[in-house]
Design a protein around this motif. Sequence first.
Motif, short mmCIF file in Angstrom:
data_model
loop_
_atom_site.label_atom_id
_atom_site.label_comp_id
_atom_site.label_asym_id
_atom_site.label_seq_id
_atom_site.Cartn_x
_atom_site.Cartn_y
_atom_site.Cartn_z
N VAL A 274 26.62 31.39 -0.32
CA VAL A 274 26.18 32.01 -0.54
C VAL A 274 26.11 33.22 -0.65
O VAL A 274 25.28 34.36 -1.81
N HIS A 275 27.21 34.09 -0.46
CA HIS A 275 27.46 35.68 -0.93
C HIS A 275 27.45 35.27 -2.49
O HIS A 275 27.12 36.58 -3.00
N THR A 276 28.15 34.38 -3.02
CA THR A 276 28.46 34.57 -4.45
C THR A 276 26.65 34.17 -5.35
O THR A 276 26.15 34.83 -6.26
N THR A 277 26.09 32.40 -4.48
CA THR A 277 24.70 33.36 -4.88
C THR A 277 24.03 34.30 -5.04
O THR A 277 23.45 34.77 -6.31
N LEU A 278 24.00 34.94 -4.06
CA LEU A 278 23.01 36.96 -3.72
C LEU A 278 24.22 37.36 -4.80
O LEU A 278 22.95 38.30 -5.16
N ASP A 279 25.36 37.98 -5.47
CA ASP A 279 25.56 39.09 -5.79
C ASP A 279 25.24 38.21 -7.28
O ASP A 279 24.64 38.77 -7.81
N PHE A 304 17.85 30.67 5.93
CA PHE A 304 17.08 30.77 6.38
C PHE A 304 16.59 32.22 6.91
O PHE A 304 17.23 32.47 7.47
N PHE A 305 15.64 32.50 5.48
CA PHE A 305 15.19 33.89 5.45
C PHE A 305 14.68 34.97 7.00
O PHE A 305 14.05 33.64 7.43
N ILE A 306 15.46 36.02 7.66
CA ILE A 306 14.52 36.06 7.90
C ILE A 306 15.26 36.29 9.56
O ILE A 306 16.21 36.94 10.35
N PHE A 311 22.52 38.32 5.52
CA PHE A 311 22.01 37.43 4.05
C PHE A 311 20.30 37.84 3.97
O PHE A 311 20.33 38.39 3.24
N THR A 312 19.18 38.52 4.86
CA THR A 312 18.36 38.92 5.07
C THR A 312 18.76 40.13 4.22
O THR A 312 17.66 40.52 3.61
N ALA A 313 19.49 40.68 4.92
CA ALA A 313 19.50 42.04 4.25
C ALA A 313 19.48 42.79 2.50
O ALA A 313 19.16 43.55 2.64
N LYS A 314 20.90 41.91 2.25
CA LYS A 314 20.98 41.84 1.29
C LYS A 314 19.95 41.37 0.31
O LYS A 314 19.87 42.09 -0.41
N VAL A 315 18.60 40.73 0.47
CA VAL A 315 17.89 40.21 -0.29
C VAL A 315 16.95 41.42 -0.25
O VAL A 315 16.26 41.91 -1.91
N ALA A 330 13.08 30.18 -0.71
CA ALA A 330 14.16 30.14 0.63
C ALA A 330 13.27 28.75 1.74
O ALA A 330 12.25 28.95 2.06
N PRO A 331 14.64 28.16 2.37
CA PRO A 331 14.18 27.19 3.59
C PRO A 331 13.52 28.52 4.78
O PRO A 331 13.77 28.91 4.63
N ALA A 332 12.94 27.89 5.50
CA ALA A 332 12.44 28.36 6.54
C ALA A 332 11.93 27.25 7.27
O ALA A 332 11.36 26.11 7.26
N TRP A 333 12.12 27.98 9.00
CA TRP A 333 12.49 27.13 10.04
C TRP A 333 11.58 28.27 11.19
O TRP A 333 11.06 28.70 11.21
#
Length: 532
Positions: A274-279, A304-306, A311-315, A330-333
């Motif tokens: 996930v970190h690699t993807t966001l980078d 799961f955003f939010i 990860f949310t803070a990075k986006v 992003a997937p949501a729940w």
Amino acid sequence: MALGAKNLKNLRASITLLKPPSLSTDTWTRRRLFPAAACIISGLALAAAFPKWNQTYFLPIALWPLFYALQGQSPKRAFWLGFVFGLAFYSGLLYWIAYVTRVFGNLPLPLALGVMLLLAAVLSLYRAFWAAGVAWAAHRGISPLWTAPNFWVVSEFIQAHFPFGGFPWELLGYGLYRYPMLIQVADVTGVYGLSFLVVLVNVLLFLMTHRKFGPLVHSMRHEALPLLLIMVCVGYNAHRLDAVKRLTAASPKIPVAVTQGNIKQGEKWNPQMVHTTLDRYAELTARSKGARLIIWPETAAPFFFIRTPDFTAKVVDIAKQSGAYLLFGAPAWELTEAGERYFNRAYLLTPKGEVTGYYDKAHLVPYGEYVPLQKIFFFIPKMVPMIGDFAEGPVGTTLSLPEGPIGVLICFESIFPYLARAQIKNGARLLVNITNDAWYGETSAPYQHMSMAVLRAVEGRVALARAANTGISAFIGPDGKILWTSGMNVPAAHTLELPWLPGGSLYTRFGDVFAWICLVYTALVFFLFRKR
């Protein structure tokens, strides 16, 4: 002895009479083998007209062998010939289904091929009933000029809705996607009008060269009305293409960027990635200077955003640094009274990193996002096993920029015209297609998927921006011209100023009226000629 010989002769004659009649080798070849071979040739030639082969010159002639095979056939025999044609066509077009189910469904190769052939067989039924209908009408003195194009549209229209919500993958008219001069009439008829014209040209050219279709004798006077119709469509295409070009030149523009992270499907849902993807997406976003809207692909944020704070803070930080609106998947729940619900979602963040809206996918992929008839097809697994069945969102939802609304199509929603039409009716001035086609590897599927998005731009008369994880990302103008495409399986980021048109057309307003007219016409033909 003489009596015995005579009885023996009579016995032999009786045995001969009891033998079933058989076709000679030449007759069997002519009546059975040649027609079947012609259907196979026709199906494979038609498949070659679509991406990634793009042998478009086959489109006006690919059905000739099929029409040759259908001459003089009974409806029952025509049904099976149409089925053979469909099986050849869909096996050549959808071979990538075997790749997806083998690699990501973990099915043994024979079973994966079986799944592909099963889907091809189901879709071939539409072509089989079409062929039977054409033969049925021919036996009642109706030329295929008046039945083949209409019946074809009806078969495609039904295919677009049944079963499981339909699978209108590469309908015949989509084969013209590379030629804006030929597809402008879609803003009236949708893709079905293009399919109608392709079949009409095929049958017209066939009858002009053969002059007969089974017992029917074709004369030049039959050609006048079809030729006039084709000329009217050519004139309309030229007129609309020029008009849309002038509107586009005069319209305000909005700079839009698409990004393509090129994250392999086998790595996409790995928590360590996930970190690699966001980078990767942070880097691509930083390259999109000057964009008002930056688009990431479907599930570019694989969490799961939010509900995942770090990860949310990075986006959010990436959105703030970009100074642009950021649209990403992003997937949501959510926990509701009915229990847990999962969504395939697209979020829109402001330049301040605030969520200003979201869109939930409204048309789900069978066996990708939910499993229909699981008790029957228990051997076909869901392609996203780490997440439960997704829920559908509302149709027609738009997201708002200060400049106006945009419509989002997630993954294969771009092949369903009704979704884009609903968004444009709700004011969308730009269509955005976000997708993850990493499932398909190096097959023709990503090319086919992109080709169908072209018609959504023409039907709604708005530009379309497409962001695909591994490609093909693209920009498409309101006239259907492909303005830019990315390479396959490479990271990419590209910014382009797109026209900001109000959108709308006769097709937007009235929908599939043309297909319904063909359906009513077909019903009348069968009703009026049923006793002949």
